[in-house]
Design a protein around this motif. Structure first.
Motif, short mmCIF file in Angstrom:
data_model
loop_
_atom_site.label_atom_id
_atom_site.label_comp_id
_atom_site.label_asym_id
_atom_site.label_seq_id
_atom_site.Cartn_x
_atom_site.Cartn_y
_atom_site.Cartn_z
N VAL A 129 -57.68 -6.21 33.11
CA VAL A 129 -56.67 -5.61 32.25
C VAL A 129 -55.50 -6.12 32.61
N ALA A 130 -55.07 -5.06 33.62
CA ALA A 130 -53.22 -4.90 34.15
C ALA A 130 -53.17 -5.43 35.02
N ALA A 131 -53.75 -6.00 36.05
CA ALA A 131 -53.58 -7.05 36.81
C ALA A 131 -52.95 -8.16 35.93
N ALA A 132 -53.95 -8.66 34.79
CA ALA A 132 -54.07 -9.62 34.04
C ALA A 132 -52.19 -9.59 33.34
N ARG A 133 -52.21 -8.64 32.50
CA ARG A 133 -50.79 -8.47 31.85
C ARG A 133 -49.43 -8.21 33.00
N ASN A 134 -50.35 -7.41 33.87
CA ASN A 134 -48.48 -8.00 35.07
C ASN A 134 -48.89 -9.61 35.21
N ALA A 135 -49.49 -10.63 35.29
CA ALA A 135 -49.47 -11.88 36.46
C ALA A 135 -48.71 -13.00 34.14
N GLY A 136 -49.06 -12.22 34.04
CA GLY A 136 -48.45 -12.70 32.44
C GLY A 136 -46.91 -12.68 32.19
N VAL A 137 -46.78 -11.37 32.22
CA VAL A 137 -45.34 -10.74 32.61
C VAL A 137 -44.87 -11.45 33.83
N ALA A 138 -45.09 -12.01 34.63
CA ALA A 138 -44.55 -12.60 36.04
C ALA A 138 -44.36 -14.01 35.58
N ALA A 139 -44.94 -14.32 34.93
CA ALA A 139 -44.52 -16.20 34.50
C ALA A 139 -43.30 -16.16 33.47
N SER A 140 -43.37 -15.38 32.52
CA SER A 140 -42.66 -15.80 31.73
C SER A 140 -41.50 -15.36 32.18
N HIS A 141 -40.25 -16.05 30.81
CA HIS A 141 -39.06 -15.64 31.49
C HIS A 141 -38.16 -14.86 29.89
N GLY A 142 -39.15 -14.88 28.74
CA GLY A 142 -38.79 -13.89 27.90
C GLY A 142 -37.73 -12.71 28.02
N GLU A 143 -37.00 -12.24 27.12
CA GLU A 143 -36.21 -11.12 26.60
C GLU A 143 -36.31 -9.75 26.82
N PHE A 144 -37.53 -10.22 25.31
CA PHE A 144 -38.46 -9.63 25.14
C PHE A 144 -40.19 -9.83 25.52
N ILE A 145 -41.16 -9.21 25.73
CA ILE A 145 -42.70 -9.14 25.97
C ILE A 145 -42.99 -8.47 24.72
N ALA A 146 -44.52 -9.52 24.21
CA ALA A 146 -44.80 -8.76 23.36
C ALA A 146 -46.17 -8.82 23.99
N PRO A 147 -46.95 -7.81 24.39
CA PRO A 147 -48.41 -7.66 24.47
C PRO A 147 -49.07 -8.09 23.58
N LEU A 148 -50.57 -8.77 23.49
CA LEU A 148 -51.77 -8.89 23.08
C LEU A 148 -52.52 -9.40 23.00
N ASP A 149 -53.63 -8.53 22.43
CA ASP A 149 -55.24 -8.40 23.79
C ASP A 149 -56.17 -9.44 22.74
N SER A 150 -56.90 -9.97 23.59
CA SER A 150 -57.12 -11.48 23.43
C SER A 150 -58.46 -11.04 22.50
N ASP A 151 -58.41 -9.86 21.62
CA ASP A 151 -59.25 -10.62 20.18
C ASP A 151 -58.23 -9.28 19.16
N ASP A 152 -57.32 -9.01 19.12
CA ASP A 152 -56.51 -8.40 18.43
C ASP A 152 -56.07 -10.04 17.07
N LEU A 153 -55.26 -9.78 16.47
CA LEU A 153 -54.71 -10.27 15.48
C LEU A 153 -52.85 -9.85 14.78
N TRP A 154 -52.09 -10.67 14.79
CA TRP A 154 -51.06 -10.07 14.44
C TRP A 154 -50.30 -10.92 13.28
N HIS A 155 -49.88 -9.85 11.95
CA HIS A 155 -49.04 -10.13 10.81
C HIS A 155 -48.17 -11.45 11.10
N PRO A 156 -47.86 -12.46 10.69
CA PRO A 156 -46.96 -13.41 10.74
C PRO A 156 -45.89 -12.90 11.21
N ALA A 157 -45.02 -11.91 10.22
CA ALA A 157 -43.86 -11.39 10.05
C ALA A 157 -43.56 -10.26 11.10
#
Length: 323
Positions: free
Chosen positions: A70-98
């Motif tokens: 999981v750590a390597a996967a998260r780091n790979a995602g951050v390396a492939a991203s371009h945003g000013e903010f990083i929002a980790p989300l596990d593949s079985d969790d959910l977010w409220h729309p706001a």
């Protein structure tokens, strides 16, 4: 603030939940997102499900890699991203729309010193029903001592992190997997962030944290090993927090011990008991000695009865209104 937020979703054999998780990310009221799913060598239909969602939402992108944890996967995602903010989300969790919108407001109000904003979470079951609403920490500002004692954020899906602050840390620690201690990667990262920046909080359950038997956190001895490894890495730079680290380890072991009892997991109870005795025999004696005789008998009875804990559903997370 119209900054791009990079949603990073590590996924391994997540076909049961990844679709719902992606829908909760796509439904954010703050729309300037890139949603990166890192498939960590799945052997099920996870990549196909992600591609199907990407076909209807151009913000979703799939990155694939051989299984590395999981750590390597998260780091790979951050390396492939371009945003000013990083929002980790596990593949079985959910977010409220706001969720993201409200966290960005805390960043605006707090200024540049705030490097991480977290939310409260609701514990949800396999059907996304809320089974517990007891998470309500209010730590903000300088939270280093509080984090040494416990991971009050409580999961890997609640935080929103400034990228420039993330880049000043070591990222998620992939070495924990090789050392037999996956599980506390997020706590270690939060601690490193707290050492260099302030924290903010959205005091509402904006994250749905799924509690399943096959979650990484259900491997109780691995969680303790992970905590011990992270502490050994962090303590040399923060010797003044040695007592908080030790007290926090005892707190975690007590919580895992009581949870194993509640769930009727006799093997975990025995293993945890031995681990606690080895780490701090006086704490173990005090923990057991504090139980009244009637409670102790009840504990033993629950251990030997068949069946496990059945959570009482309090409602559907999607329908929760924490505002």
């Amino acid at each position: 603030m119209d900054s791009t937020v990079s949603v990073i979703i590590p996924a391994y054999n997540a076909s049961r939940t990844i679709g719902e998780t992606l829908r909760s990310a796509s439904a954010q009221t703050y729309g300037n997102l890139e949603i990166i799913v890192v498939d960590d060598g799945s052997r099920d239909e996870t990549p196909e499900i992600v591609r199907a969602h990407a076909a209807t939402d151009s913000r979703i992108r799939l990155v694939t890699q051989a299984n590395a944890g999981v750590a390597a996967a998260r780091n790979a995602g951050v390396a492939a991203s371009h945003g000013e903010f990083i929002a980790p989300l596990d593949s079985d969790d959910l977010w409220h729309p706001a969720k993201i919108e409200r966290q960005l407001q805390v960043f605006r109000d707090g200024g540049e010193d705030v490097g991480l904003v977290y939310t409260w979470f609701a514990l949800i079951d396999g059907q996304s029903r809320v089974v517990q609403l007891r998470h309500d920490p209010r730590y903000e500002g300088d939270v280093l001592a509080a984090l040494a004692y416990r991971n009050f954020i409580g999961n890997g899906s609640s935080a929103l992190i400034r990228r420039d602050v993330f880049d000043r840390t070591g990222g998620y620690d992939p070495s924990l997997r090789g050392r037999g201690g996956q599980g506390c990667e997020d706590w270690k990262l939060y601690f490193e962030i707290a050492a260099i920046s302030q924290f903010g909080v959205v005091p509402a359950p904006m994250t749905g944290y799924r509690d399943l038997d096959d979650n990484m956190s259900s491997d109780v001895l691995q969680m303790l090993r992970s905590r011990d490894l992270c502490t050994a890495d962090l303590l040399p730079a923060h010797p003044q927090l040695a007592k908080a680290f030790r007290s926090g380890r005892n707190r975690l072991s007590r919580l895992l011990f009581h949870r194993a009892i509640r769930l009727g997991r006799k093997q975990d109870v025995a293993r945890l008991g031995l681990s606690i005795v080895r780490y701090d025999p006086l704490f173990f004696a005090a923990m057991v000695g504090s139980l009244p005789i009637s409670a102790f008998k009840g504990v033993i009875g629950r251990l030997w009865r068949s069946g496990g804990y059945q959570g009482q559903a309090a409602g559907d997370f999607a329908g929760l209104n924490p505002l």
